[in-house]
Design a protein around this motif. Structure first.
Motif, short mmCIF file in Angstrom:
data_model
loop_
_atom_site.label_atom_id
_atom_site.label_comp_id
_atom_site.label_asym_id
_atom_site.label_seq_id
_atom_site.Cartn_x
_atom_site.Cartn_y
_atom_site.Cartn_z
N GLY A 1 4.19 -1.34 5.64
CA GLY A 1 5.06 -2.00 4.95
C GLY A 1 6.12 -1.03 4.32
O GLY A 1 5.03 -0.63 3.18
N SER A 2 6.97 -1.27 4.23
CA SER A 2 7.73 -0.36 3.29
C SER A 2 7.43 -0.81 2.03
O SER A 2 8.01 -2.13 2.19
N PRO A 3 7.56 0.03 1.47
CA PRO A 3 7.12 -0.85 -0.71
C PRO A 3 9.20 -0.72 -1.09
O PRO A 3 9.23 -1.04 -1.33
N LEU A 4 10.36 -0.93 0.09
CA LEU A 4 11.12 -0.52 -0.41
C LEU A 4 12.01 -2.01 -0.64
O LEU A 4 11.93 -3.05 0.33
N LEU B 1 0.56 -0.45 -4.69
CA LEU B 1 0.21 0.82 -3.35
C LEU B 1 0.12 2.65 -3.89
O LEU B 1 -0.76 3.20 -3.34
N VAL B 2 0.71 2.36 -5.05
CA VAL B 2 0.86 3.94 -5.50
C VAL B 2 -0.67 3.85 -6.30
O VAL B 2 -1.41 5.19 -6.19
N LEU C 1 -1.24 5.02 -1.24
CA LEU C 1 -0.52 5.08 -0.26
C LEU C 1 1.15 4.93 -1.01
O LEU C 1 1.58 3.27 -1.63
N ASN C 2 1.52 5.53 -0.42
CA ASN C 2 3.51 5.08 -1.17
C ASN C 2 3.95 5.99 -0.48
O ASN C 2 5.32 6.29 0.03
N LYS C 3 3.80 5.99 0.92
CA LYS C 3 4.64 6.36 2.55
C LYS C 3 4.10 5.68 3.49
O LYS C 3 2.81 5.58 3.76
N MET C 4 4.99 5.57 4.57
CA MET C 4 4.47 4.96 5.93
C MET C 4 3.45 5.53 6.48
O MET C 4 3.40 6.57 6.72
N ARG C 5 2.29 4.69 7.17
CA ARG C 5 0.82 4.96 7.77
C ARG C 5 0.31 6.33 7.30
O ARG C 5 -0.52 6.53 8.11
N ARG C 6 0.66 6.64 5.98
CA ARG C 6 -0.91 6.58 5.38
C ARG C 6 -2.14 6.67 5.22
O ARG C 6 -1.77 4.82 5.52
N THR C 7 -3.41 6.77 5.43
CA THR C 7 -4.52 6.33 5.48
C THR C 7 -5.63 7.03 4.40
O THR C 7 -4.92 7.28 4.05
N LYS C 8 -6.06 5.83 3.73
CA LYS C 8 -7.18 6.11 2.46
C LYS C 8 -8.25 5.76 2.60
O LYS C 8 -8.01 4.19 2.69
N THR C 9 -9.00 5.67 2.47
CA THR C 9 -10.80 5.85 2.24
C THR C 9 -11.40 6.08 0.54
O THR C 9 -10.96 6.22 0.00
N LEU C 10 -10.73 3.92 0.16
CA LEU C 10 -11.65 3.77 -1.04
C LEU C 10 -12.87 3.37 -1.50
O LEU C 10 -13.45 2.86 0.07
N GLU C 11 -13.69 3.33 -2.35
CA GLU C 11 -14.70 2.59 -2.67
C GLU C 11 -14.34 1.12 -2.74
O GLU C 11 -13.59 0.76 -2.75
#
Length: 67
Positions: free
Chosen positions: A17-20, A30-31, A35-45
């Motif tokens: 979803g968009s943060p707008l 999100l930041v 994650l600050n752009k659409m479709r971005r993925t991140k692996t977190l602990e």
């Protein structure tokens, strides 16, 4: 600062979803998740703090993988 080794528990999230037009604290979360752009993925602990952040913006992201 002590460096604790986790049991290799990670969680991968993707922004859907968009943060707008969202509250500033949701955008900041999100930041904080990286994650600050659409479709971005991140692996977190996988920690309680990260789980709380995921719950706060659950309508803007999806959990791709829990390892």
């Amino acid at each position: 600062m002590s460096a604790k080794k986790s049991g290799g528990q990670t969680v991968t999230v993707q922004q859907t979803g968009s943060p707008l037009r969202r509250r500033p604290d949701q955008r900041e979360t999100l930041v904080g998740l990286g994650l600050n752009k659409m479709r971005r993925t991140k692996t977190l602990e996988d920690t309680p703090a990260v789980r709380g952040m995921i719950k706060k913006v659950a309508h803007l992201i999806r959990v791709v993988d829990e390892a």
